[in-house]
Design a protein around this motif. Sequence first.
Motif, PDB file in Angstrom:
ATOM      1  N   PHE A   1       0.793  -1.230   0.000  1.00 41.16           N
ATOM      2  CA  PHE A   1       0.000   0.000   0.000  1.00 41.16           C
ATOM      3  C   PHE A   1       0.825   1.280   0.000  1.00 41.16           C
ATOM      4  CE2 PHE A   1      -3.139  -3.151   0.925  1.00 41.16           C
ATOM      5  CZ  PHE A   1      -4.303  -2.648   0.347  1.00 41.16           C
ATOM      6  N   SER A   2       2.124   1.194   0.223  1.00 44.67           N
ATOM      7  CA  SER A   2       2.949   2.410   0.268  1.00 44.67           C
ATOM      8  C   SER A   2       3.110   3.076  -1.099  1.00 44.67           C
ATOM      9  CB  SER A   2       4.326   2.104   0.867  1.00 44.67           C
ATOM     10  OG  SER A   2       5.042   1.229   0.028  1.00 44.67           O
ATOM     11  N   LYS A   3       2.847   2.344  -2.170  1.00 49.01           N
ATOM     12  CA  LYS A   3       2.984   2.944  -3.501  1.00 49.01           C
ATOM     13  C   LYS A   3       1.915   4.011  -3.762  1.00 49.01           C
ATOM     14  CE  LYS A   3       0.597  -0.926  -5.712  1.00 49.01           C
ATOM     15  NZ  LYS A   3       0.876  -2.158  -6.420  1.00 49.01           N
ATOM     16  N   TYR A   4       0.905   4.097  -2.892  1.00 50.89           N
ATOM     17  CA  TYR A   4      -0.163   5.085  -3.075  1.00 50.89           C
ATOM     18  C   TYR A   4       0.065   6.355  -2.266  1.00 50.89           C
ATOM     19  CZ  TYR A   4      -2.355   1.152  -5.295  1.00 50.89           C
ATOM     20  OH  TYR A   4      -2.606   0.100  -6.133  1.00 50.89           O
ATOM     21  N   GLY A   5       1.075   6.354  -1.402  1.00 46.54           N
ATOM     22  CA  GLY A   5       1.357   7.546  -0.611  1.00 46.54           C
ATOM     23  C   GLY A   5       1.984   7.189   0.721  1.00 46.54           C
ATOM     24  N   LYS A   6       2.304   8.226   1.487  1.00 48.84           N
ATOM     25  CA  LYS A   6       2.944   8.034   2.784  1.00 48.84           C
ATOM     26  C   LYS A   6       1.947   7.434   3.770  1.00 48.84           C
ATOM     27  CE  LYS A   6       5.338  10.524   6.485  1.00 48.84           C
ATOM     28  NZ  LYS A   6       6.042   9.359   6.922  1.00 48.84           N
ATOM     29  N   ILE A   7       2.337   6.308   4.362  1.00 52.66           N
ATOM     30  CA  ILE A   7       1.522   5.638   5.369  1.00 52.66           C
ATOM     31  C   ILE A   7       1.966   6.128   6.741  1.00 52.66           C
ATOM     32  CG2 ILE A   7       0.984   3.413   6.435  1.00 52.66           C
ATOM     33  CD1 ILE A   7       1.370   2.140   3.672  1.00 52.66           C
ATOM     34  N   VAL A   8       1.011   6.616   7.522  1.00 51.74           N
ATOM     35  CA  VAL A   8       1.335   7.077   8.870  1.00 51.74           C
ATOM     36  C   VAL A   8       0.936   6.066   9.933  1.00 51.74           C
ATOM     37  CG1 VAL A   8       1.345   9.527   8.309  1.00 51.74           C
ATOM     38  CG2 VAL A   8      -0.792   8.443   9.001  1.00 51.74           C
ATOM     39  N   GLY A   9       0.091   5.102   9.563  1.00 51.77           N
ATOM     40  CA  GLY A   9      -0.302   4.065  10.513  1.00 51.77           C
ATOM     41  C   GLY A   9      -0.758   2.820   9.783  1.00 51.77           C
ATOM     42  N   CYS A  10      -0.488   1.675  10.393  1.00 55.81           N
ATOM     43  CA  CYS A  10      -0.909   0.398   9.812  1.00 55.81           C
ATOM     44  C   CYS A  10      -1.167  -0.565  10.951  1.00 55.81           C
ATOM     45  CB  CYS A  10       0.173  -0.143   8.880  1.00 55.81           C
ATOM     46  SG  CYS A  10      -0.239  -1.729   8.122  1.00 55.81           S
ATOM     47  N   SER A  11      -2.371  -1.119  11.001  1.00 56.72           N
ATOM     48  CA  SER A  11      -2.688  -2.101  12.032  1.00 56.72           C
ATOM     49  C   SER A  11      -3.263  -3.340  11.365  1.00 56.72           C
ATOM     50  CB  SER A  11      -3.666  -1.519  13.059  1.00 56.72           C
ATOM     51  OG  SER A  11      -4.861  -1.097  12.447  1.00 56.72           O
TER      52      SER A  11
ATOM     53  N   ALA B   1      -5.661   7.576   0.112  1.00 58.82           N
ATOM     54  CA  ALA B   1      -6.552   6.485   0.509  1.00 58.82           C
ATOM     55  C   ALA B   1      -7.463   6.071  -0.648  1.00 58.82           C
ATOM     56  CB  ALA B   1      -7.374   6.901   1.726  1.00 58.82           C
ATOM     57  N   ARG B   2      -8.007   7.053  -1.328  1.00 60.41           N
ATOM     58  CA  ARG B   2      -8.887   6.749  -2.470  1.00 60.41           C
ATOM     59  C   ARG B   2      -8.125   6.037  -3.593  1.00 60.41           C
ATOM     60  NH1 ARG B   2     -13.907   8.879  -2.341  1.00 60.41           N
ATOM     61  NH2 ARG B   2     -14.328  10.506  -0.807  1.00 60.41           N
ATOM     62  N   ALA B   3      -6.899   6.451  -3.822  1.00 60.83           N
ATOM     63  CA  ALA B   3      -6.070   5.803  -4.847  1.00 60.83           C
ATOM     64  C   ALA B   3      -5.794   4.352  -4.468  1.00 60.83           C
ATOM     65  CB  ALA B   3      -4.762   6.565  -5.031  1.00 60.83           C
ATOM     66  N   ALA B   4      -5.530   4.103  -3.193  1.00 57.38           N
ATOM     67  CA  ALA B   4      -5.255   2.744  -2.723  1.00 57.38           C
ATOM     68  C   ALA B   4      -6.477   1.850  -2.892  1.00 57.38           C
ATOM     69  CB  ALA B   4      -4.818   2.773  -1.260  1.00 57.38           C
ATOM     70  N   VAL B   5      -7.638   2.365  -2.543  1.00 56.27           N
ATOM     71  CA  VAL B   5      -8.873   1.586  -2.700  1.00 56.27           C
ATOM     72  C   VAL B   5      -9.100   1.267  -4.175  1.00 56.27           C
ATOM     73  CG1 VAL B   5     -11.386   1.661  -2.492  1.00 56.27           C
ATOM     74  CG2 VAL B   5      -9.950   2.449  -0.593  1.00 56.27           C
ATOM     75  N   ALA B   6      -8.952   2.268  -5.023  1.00 59.78           N
ATOM     76  CA  ALA B   6      -9.156   2.059  -6.460  1.00 59.78           C
ATOM     77  C   ALA B   6      -8.152   1.056  -7.025  1.00 59.78           C
ATOM     78  CB  ALA B   6      -9.044   3.389  -7.200  1.00 59.78           C
ATOM     79  N   GLY B   7      -6.922   1.102  -6.554  1.00 53.39           N
ATOM     80  CA  GLY B   7      -5.874   0.248  -7.096  1.00 53.39           C
ATOM     81  C   GLY B   7      -5.855  -1.169  -6.571  1.00 53.39           C
ATOM     82  N   GLU B   8      -6.338  -1.368  -5.340  1.00 56.00           N
ATOM     83  CA  GLU B   8      -6.205  -2.690  -4.721  1.00 56.00           C
ATOM     84  C   GLU B   8      -7.511  -3.451  -4.552  1.00 56.00           C
ATOM     85  OE1 GLU B   8      -3.205  -4.026  -4.236  1.00 56.00           O
ATOM     86  OE2 GLU B   8      -2.309  -2.174  -4.937  1.00 56.00           O
TER      87      GLU B   8
END
Length: 80
Positions: free
Chosen positions: A37-47, A63-70
């Motif tokens: 998911f980091s290819k869509y932008g800077k991740i500040v948290g991951c659980s 976030a929207r780019a990640a949803v669209a891409g994955e």
Amino acid sequence: MASNVTNKTDPRSMNSRVFIGNLNTLVVKKSDVEAIFSKYGKIVGCSVHKGFAFVQYVNERNARAAVAGEDGRMIAGQVL
């Protein structure tokens, strides 16, 4: 590495948080989720939890780019 915290209480950050469902967490680890998911932008948290995960980005656009891409992608034998 991103924080383990995804802020569910801050209304301004809700739209920059992505829910990842149907995740094979027996195989997929936090570092894997961050790498995917980091290819869509800077991740500040991951659980990562049993069967699902949350990724918190710095902004809603990422976030929207990640949803669209994955969405619908097959990872470790399961469709997200």
